[in-house]
Design a protein around this motif. Sequence first.
Motif, short mmCIF file in Angstrom:
data_model
loop_
_atom_site.label_atom_id
_atom_site.label_comp_id
_atom_site.label_asym_id
_atom_site.label_seq_id
_atom_site.Cartn_x
_atom_site.Cartn_y
_atom_site.Cartn_z
N ILE A 169 0.80 -1.22 0.00
CA ILE A 169 0.00 0.00 0.00
C ILE A 169 0.84 1.28 0.00
O ILE A 169 0.30 2.37 -0.10
N LYS A 170 2.15 1.14 0.09
CA LYS A 170 2.98 2.34 0.23
C LYS A 170 3.14 3.12 -1.07
O LYS A 170 3.35 4.33 -1.05
N ASP A 171 3.01 2.45 -2.23
CA ASP A 171 3.26 3.12 -3.50
C ASP A 171 2.20 4.16 -3.81
O ASP A 171 1.00 3.96 -3.56
N SER A 172 2.62 5.26 -4.39
CA SER A 172 1.73 6.39 -4.63
C SER A 172 0.69 6.11 -5.70
O SER A 172 -0.30 6.85 -5.81
N ARG A 173 0.88 5.07 -6.50
CA ARG A 173 -0.08 4.76 -7.56
C ARG A 173 -1.00 3.60 -7.19
O ARG A 173 -1.66 3.01 -8.04
N THR A 174 -1.03 3.27 -5.93
CA THR A 174 -1.88 2.19 -5.45
C THR A 174 -3.15 2.76 -4.83
O THR A 174 -3.09 3.63 -3.97
N VAL A 175 -4.30 2.26 -5.29
CA VAL A 175 -5.58 2.58 -4.65
C VAL A 175 -5.80 1.54 -3.56
O VAL A 175 -5.81 0.34 -3.83
N ILE A 176 -5.95 2.02 -2.34
CA ILE A 176 -6.14 1.12 -1.20
C ILE A 176 -7.63 0.85 -1.05
O ILE A 176 -8.41 1.76 -0.75
N LEU A 177 -8.00 -0.38 -1.27
CA LEU A 177 -9.40 -0.81 -1.11
C LEU A 177 -9.53 -1.33 0.33
O LEU A 177 -9.29 -2.50 0.61
N ALA A 178 -9.90 -0.43 1.24
CA ALA A 178 -9.94 -0.77 2.67
C ALA A 178 -11.30 -1.40 3.00
O ALA A 178 -12.33 -0.73 2.95
N VAL A 179 -11.28 -2.69 3.32
CA VAL A 179 -12.52 -3.42 3.61
C VAL A 179 -12.80 -3.32 5.11
O VAL A 179 -12.00 -3.76 5.94
N LEU A 180 -13.97 -2.75 5.45
CA LEU A 180 -14.31 -2.44 6.84
C LEU A 180 -15.65 -3.06 7.18
O LEU A 180 -16.68 -2.71 6.58
N PRO A 181 -15.71 -4.01 8.10
CA PRO A 181 -17.00 -4.60 8.48
C PRO A 181 -17.84 -3.61 9.28
O PRO A 181 -17.35 -2.96 10.21
#
Length: 720
Positions: free
Chosen positions: A203-215
């Motif tokens: 997730i550190k790379d600037s071109r990564t979209v973080i898909l944060a899954v939250l219950p």
Amino acid sequence: MGDLKSAAKDINGHPVTTTTLNSSDRLRKIDLLRERNIGKLLPLPQLVAVGDQSSGKSSLLESLTGIPFPRDHKLCTRYVTQITHRRDNHSHISITIIPGPNASEEARERFASYGKEVQSSAELRAQFSGILDEVNTLMGIRTSRNPTGNKTFTADVLKIEKCGPDEDYLTIIDVPGIFRLVEKGVVSESDKILVRNMVKEYIKDSRTVILAVLPATSDVFTQEILALAEEYDKNGERTLGVITKPDLLMEDRAKAAICDMVNGKTKPLNLGYYVVRNRGADDGEDLDAGDDSLAQRELIFREDPWCHLPKERLGVAALRDRLQDLLGQITDRCFPLVRLEARRMLAQSERAREELGEPRQTEREQQKYLSSIAGNFQTFARAALNADYSVHESFGSDEIRLITNVANITERFGWEFKNWAHVYSFEDEGDEESEDEDESSSSPQPPRAVDYEDLAPEEFPELDGILVVDWTQQQPNEGIMEWIERIYRRSRGLDLWTYSSGLSSSVFREQSVKWDLMTRQYLSKIILVLHRFVVRTLDSICTDEKVRDELKSSLMHDLLERYEIGMKQAVFLVSVEREKRPYTLTGDFHERVQESRGERIKNDLRYWKPAESVELWQVESTVKNKHNTDNTKEDIHDKLDAYYKVASKRFVDNVFRQAVDHCLLSGPTSPLLAFTEQWVIDLTAERLAAIAGEPRLVKENRDRLDKRIMDLKAAMKILQ
């Protein structure tokens, strides 16, 4: 970061730009780059799904991709899973393994031979558990079915590619879920840290979209994955929140809190939040049933309070469309930069690889490497002897302008020897020199081309025992006639017609007593500039410090012996001149003696009538009036003066031609010939390996660079 921020603006109120026609092709190329681990070298646009264990991440991925992840099969979370959709005329699902960046060659070959293909999701569901067991075994994951495995987690990647005529391009990367509790015999505290680091790496790379899954069933603000996302995406510009399990919320207050997040009132994210309901573990529906089962699950979004939320933020279909558009937008924006960075990194890697030189593992490789250095050294040596300083920029340094330094030192030596090498000044030294005298040597001031302090003999302690480092000089004394008279009276006999035959040798030997020291000083300076040239040249042409040190150590004994040959030859020439009987075949000697006698008579006659002509009786009187001892002293002086000048000129030339030029510069014993290609060929295999053998770290670095260059070249072809 700027690419994602631009994409986010489209989400927050602006019209959403659909994926351009060439986005699918670019996405495919990005996927190919990822397969070659280019993502480890430079950031690639990607969607990475992250979440705590039991967050509903596997169910979400199943809903988004149609891949039927087995229920309660935790082993699929022990490594990264890349799920790719690609449009193709033929419907099929293929499963392969992408080796991690540090995978061994044996593991790469093992993974390359593995591949599974099924025709539908239903077929995959039936076989998936067994396929995962095979994958775990190949990767070395320790499980109950593979107790001999040596890993709990791995950097290898499981790739699942779903192809078909109705597929839209989408790639999601699933990383292992973060867990808080350890389980003895299953996962340890070190595994917990390993997984966290793995998530951070993705997730550190600037071109990564973080898909944060939250219950929805947990307090979102305490979710560890959101805290990690904030660590690398402080402004929330590339984090997209996906809230799962809304159907399990019972309290209105909890539902309202979720709605506030979706509406951007709390914990805002630039890419916003989506709410989805996935298939539960106990749901028996068939994935191949398609949209009907999905619509049944999502009837919940018609209920209060979900029905008040924007429709484009609800459900799997809306999320999937947004992810496709988002990934396409990011890829289009990043693609030129990825190509530029890959080209720049390839150039940097090739330069680094070039600096390491050719491999030096085998005897042949070591000989080739060392012979190349020896050839370069000889090229430098020839150029330095010919004053051809245009061949390399290193000659910009005065320290390796060898022949120029030798010429300057030799010129200074010639002046010093003429003016200071005799113990007593001759009577005619104040007179004007004859026309055949060397102009530079007769100069009243010494040449200033060389600053002896710059030679710094203390820099080369290995030359101790060869060099004379006291370079002070003493000017000749006055009173030569008194000195000659003392020697004469100490050595004369009863012979009235001549003086002792040994007297000539004695006066010359004592008058030339400084020759030995001055000659050693001269040779010391030549040896210093020569040795400095050798050392500086090796420093310049041999970039490997270990090889350079070994070379110097191996050559040093031979170099010192060759320096001593030059010094011994110079000392030998001193002994020949000083210890042998004074003798010369040149006519200059007799001419000089006659000239000195005539000059002496002429000077005596000046006392009579300096301005008028001299009569014969005056000449006779001048000669007769001298005492016998005076005549003898004058005769000794004039002969010593004449012979000394002949011998000193002969000696200076011989010292340079024999000791310096022949022994040290151009002859077969020259130190410049100590390091040649033939010297390399004559080395034993053991000595060759000790000098030119490649350290393990260098070999590993070369192998790493070779692989990087190979991958980057492949990347450049993909990016064309």
